[in-house]
Design a protein around this motif. Sequence first.
Motif, PDB file in Angstrom:
ATOM      1  N   VAL A  17     111.159  42.071  97.934  1.00 38.70           N
ATOM      2  CA  VAL A  17     111.784  40.754  97.895  1.00 38.70           C
ATOM      3  C   VAL A  17     112.660  40.587  99.132  1.00 38.70           C
ATOM      4  CG1 VAL A  17     113.697  41.588  96.457  1.00 38.70           C
ATOM      5  CG2 VAL A  17     113.152  39.163  96.507  1.00 38.70           C
ATOM      6  N   SER A  18     112.528  39.435  99.782  1.00 40.12           N
ATOM      7  CA  SER A  18     113.236  39.162 101.028  1.00 40.12           C
ATOM      8  C   SER A  18     114.233  38.028 100.837  1.00 40.12           C
ATOM      9  CB  SER A  18     112.231  38.790 102.127  1.00 40.12           C
ATOM     10  OG  SER A  18     112.894  38.286 103.269  1.00 40.12           O
ATOM     11  N   ARG A  19     115.297  38.049 101.627  1.00 38.10           N
ATOM     12  CA  ARG A  19     116.274  36.965 101.622  1.00 38.10           C
ATOM     13  C   ARG A  19     116.055  35.992 102.774  1.00 38.10           C
ATOM     14  NH1 ARG A  19     122.222  39.392 100.001  1.00 38.10           N
ATOM     15  NH2 ARG A  19     121.642  40.218  97.964  1.00 38.10           N
ATOM     16  N   ALA A  20     115.015  36.212 103.546  1.00 34.91           N
ATOM     17  CA  ALA A  20     114.822  35.416 104.761  1.00 34.91           C
ATOM     18  C   ALA A  20     114.655  33.933 104.483  1.00 34.91           C
ATOM     19  CB  ALA A  20     113.615  35.937 105.533  1.00 34.91           C
ATOM     20  N   CYS A  21     114.093  33.587 103.323  1.00 32.17           N
ATOM     21  CA  CYS A  21     113.854  32.162 103.045  1.00 32.17           C
ATOM     22  C   CYS A  21     115.135  31.414 102.698  1.00 32.17           C
ATOM     23  CB  CYS A  21     112.805  31.984 101.954  1.00 32.17           C
ATOM     24  SG  CYS A  21     113.212  32.732 100.385  1.00 32.17           S
ATOM     25  N   ASP A  22     116.282  32.125 102.594  1.00 32.91           N
ATOM     26  CA  ASP A  22     117.565  31.425 102.433  1.00 32.91           C
ATOM     27  C   ASP A  22     117.790  30.441 103.566  1.00 32.91           C
ATOM     28  OD1 ASP A  22     117.957  33.003 100.221  1.00 32.91           O
ATOM     29  OD2 ASP A  22     119.721  34.050 100.994  1.00 32.91           O
ATOM     30  N   GLY A  23     117.245  30.765 104.739  1.00 28.89           N
ATOM     31  CA  GLY A  23     117.452  29.934 105.913  1.00 28.89           C
ATOM     32  C   GLY A  23     116.870  28.549 105.795  1.00 28.89           C
ATOM     33  N   GLN A  24     115.973  28.332 104.813  1.00 32.06           N
ATOM     34  CA  GLN A  24     115.382  27.010 104.604  1.00 32.06           C
ATOM     35  C   GLN A  24     116.014  26.257 103.428  1.00 32.06           C
ATOM     36  OE1 GLN A  24     113.011  29.737 105.457  1.00 32.06           O
ATOM     37  NE2 GLN A  24     113.574  28.883 107.438  1.00 32.06           N
ATOM     38  N   ARG A  25     117.017  26.861 102.797  1.00 36.21           N
ATOM     39  CA  ARG A  25     117.659  26.208 101.648  1.00 36.21           C
ATOM     40  C   ARG A  25     118.961  25.533 102.095  1.00 36.21           C
ATOM     41  NH1 ARG A  25     116.454  28.058  96.434  1.00 36.21           N
ATOM     42  NH2 ARG A  25     118.010  26.515  95.792  1.00 36.21           N
ATOM     43  N   HIS A  26     119.037  24.216 101.980  1.00 40.10           N
ATOM     44  CA  HIS A  26     120.260  23.514 102.380  1.00 40.10           C
ATOM     45  C   HIS A  26     121.150  23.206 101.174  1.00 40.10           C
ATOM     46  CE1 HIS A  26     118.203  19.986 100.843  1.00 40.10           C
ATOM     47  NE2 HIS A  26     119.249  19.224 101.102  1.00 40.10           N
ATOM     48  N   PHE A  27     120.648  23.446  99.959  1.00 39.18           N
ATOM     49  CA  PHE A  27     121.407  23.143  98.747  1.00 39.18           C
ATOM     50  C   PHE A  27     120.980  24.120  97.667  1.00 39.18           C
ATOM     51  CE2 PHE A  27     122.515  20.831  94.873  1.00 39.18           C
ATOM     52  CZ  PHE A  27     123.734  20.234  95.197  1.00 39.18           C
ATOM     53  N   ALA A  28     121.929  24.585  96.879  1.00 34.55           N
ATOM     54  CA  ALA A  28     121.606  25.487  95.773  1.00 34.55           C
ATOM     55  C   ALA A  28     122.460  25.134  94.570  1.00 34.55           C
ATOM     56  CB  ALA A  28     121.849  26.945  96.165  1.00 34.55           C
ATOM     57  N   GLN A  29     121.829  25.050  93.419  1.00 38.37           N
ATOM     58  CA  GLN A  29     122.569  24.760  92.189  1.00 38.37           C
ATOM     59  C   GLN A  29     123.464  25.934  91.832  1.00 38.37           C
ATOM     60  OE1 GLN A  29     120.056  23.784  88.865  1.00 38.37           O
ATOM     61  NE2 GLN A  29     121.753  23.137  87.562  1.00 38.37           N
ATOM     62  N   ILE A  30     124.641  25.639  91.299  1.00 29.42           N
ATOM     63  CA  ILE A  30     125.521  26.697  90.807  1.00 29.42           C
ATOM     64  C   ILE A  30     126.034  26.312  89.420  1.00 29.42           C
ATOM     65  CG2 ILE A  30     126.250  27.446  93.107  1.00 29.42           C
ATOM     66  CD1 ILE A  30     128.943  26.036  92.571  1.00 29.42           C
ATOM     67  N   VAL A  31     126.520  27.323  88.722  1.00 29.21           N
ATOM     68  CA  VAL A  31     127.111  27.092  87.407  1.00 29.21           C
ATOM     69  C   VAL A  31     128.622  27.241  87.512  1.00 29.21           C
ATOM     70  CG1 VAL A  31     125.046  27.811  86.159  1.00 29.21           C
ATOM     71  CG2 VAL A  31     126.779  29.524  86.759  1.00 29.21           C
ATOM     72  N   ALA A  32     129.301  26.823  86.459  1.00 29.84           N
ATOM     73  CA  ALA A  32     130.766  26.776  86.493  1.00 29.84           C
ATOM     74  C   ALA A  32     131.379  28.137  86.805  1.00 29.84           C
ATOM     75  CB  ALA A  32     131.296  26.253  85.154  1.00 29.84           C
ATOM     76  N   ASP A  33     130.785  29.211  86.295  1.00 31.19           N
ATOM     77  CA  ASP A  33     131.324  30.547  86.541  1.00 31.19           C
ATOM     78  C   ASP A  33     131.259  30.946  88.009  1.00 31.19           C
ATOM     79  OD1 ASP A  33     132.067  30.993  83.959  1.00 31.19           O
ATOM     80  OD2 ASP A  33     130.333  32.228  83.425  1.00 31.19           O
ATOM     81  N   GLU A  34     130.511  30.198  88.817  1.00 30.62           N
ATOM     82  CA  GLU A  34     130.402  30.523  90.242  1.00 30.62           C
ATOM     83  C   GLU A  34     131.364  29.727  91.112  1.00 30.62           C
ATOM     84  OE1 GLU A  34     126.142  31.566  91.606  1.00 30.62           O
ATOM     85  OE2 GLU A  34     125.858  29.946  90.154  1.00 30.62           O
ATOM     86  N   PHE A  35     132.019  28.731  90.544  1.00 34.15           N
ATOM     87  CA  PHE A  35     132.867  27.861  91.365  1.00 34.15           C
ATOM     88  C   PHE A  35     133.899  28.654  92.165  1.00 34.15           C
ATOM     89  CE2 PHE A  35     132.668  23.192  89.875  1.00 34.15           C
ATOM     90  CZ  PHE A  35     131.304  23.276  89.654  1.00 34.15           C
ATOM     91  N   LEU A  36     134.607  29.549  91.513  1.00 36.48           N
ATOM     92  CA  LEU A  36     135.687  30.264  92.192  1.00 36.48           C
ATOM     93  C   LEU A  36     135.147  31.239  93.234  1.00 36.48           C
ATOM     94  CD1 LEU A  36     138.169  30.972  89.253  1.00 36.48           C
ATOM     95  CD2 LEU A  36     138.071  29.017  90.808  1.00 36.48           C
ATOM     96  N   GLN A  37     133.944  31.757  93.018  1.00 39.79           N
ATOM     97  CA  GLN A  37     133.335  32.644  94.003  1.00 39.79           C
ATOM     98  C   GLN A  37     132.778  31.876  95.187  1.00 39.79           C
ATOM     99  OE1 GLN A  37     130.981  34.269  90.583  1.00 39.79           O
ATOM    100  NE2 GLN A  37     131.112  36.160  91.742  1.00 39.79           N
TER     101      GLN A  37
END
Length: 228
Positions: A17-37
């Motif tokens: 599994v690669s993280r390289a395709c992060d470079g094409q993501r301009h938006f990502a959904q998050i949940v409330a528990d991630e707000f502070l992070q």
Amino acid sequence: MPAWEMLNHEQHASLRVSRACDGQRHFAQIVADEFLQAAPYYPILFTKHPETGAFYAGVVMGLEPGQNLLTKEGVLADYRPADLERQGFYIAEGQLVVDRDHPVFVGPDGQPVFNIDGEAALPLKRVQHALHMLETGLPETDAVIGRLLEHRLLEPIDVSMSFDDGESLTLEGLYTISLDTLHALPDAAALDLFHRGDLQLAYAQTGSVRHLRTLGRRRNDRLADIGR
């Protein structure tokens, strides 16, 4: 149709599994528990699902589709949202499945999903944690957003930027929490939001909007690099 397969060591021992395709993501959904992070690194804003019209929260990483301005050599340097961590992996009928056609599995820098002994490697453990976070966090986040809407706290945000190349961009369909409306709430309503933890999330979200300026600077920096 996606090429979904139930994940197992026998069939996927060599899967990477690669993280390289992060470079094409301009938006990502998050949940409330991630707000502070996420708030120290990304602008957190709300938008609507195009099919349902329901609000959801996400981090903005780029100003145009297909362009992530926060990656370095294609990889995010800071907090990686669960929505990115689980790319290519899904839960179907209680089982962990993979979409073998997803670009996360074709990057040249992929890391093994399984160890030699067949146990889950660190990337897979991160995926499992991310999927659990989303499974439990999405309904909780819907409830938070429901309370924000109940108090009419979401308002459209105007994001218009001009750049050194003369181009201008306007981001549409984004919403933020109105601090004016929040501060005008009756004491009982504000106290209820405080006890539920919503106030902390509200201030984290509104404070994170400043990172939009960072995205604008990053885009200008990339234009300057191209011009050299």
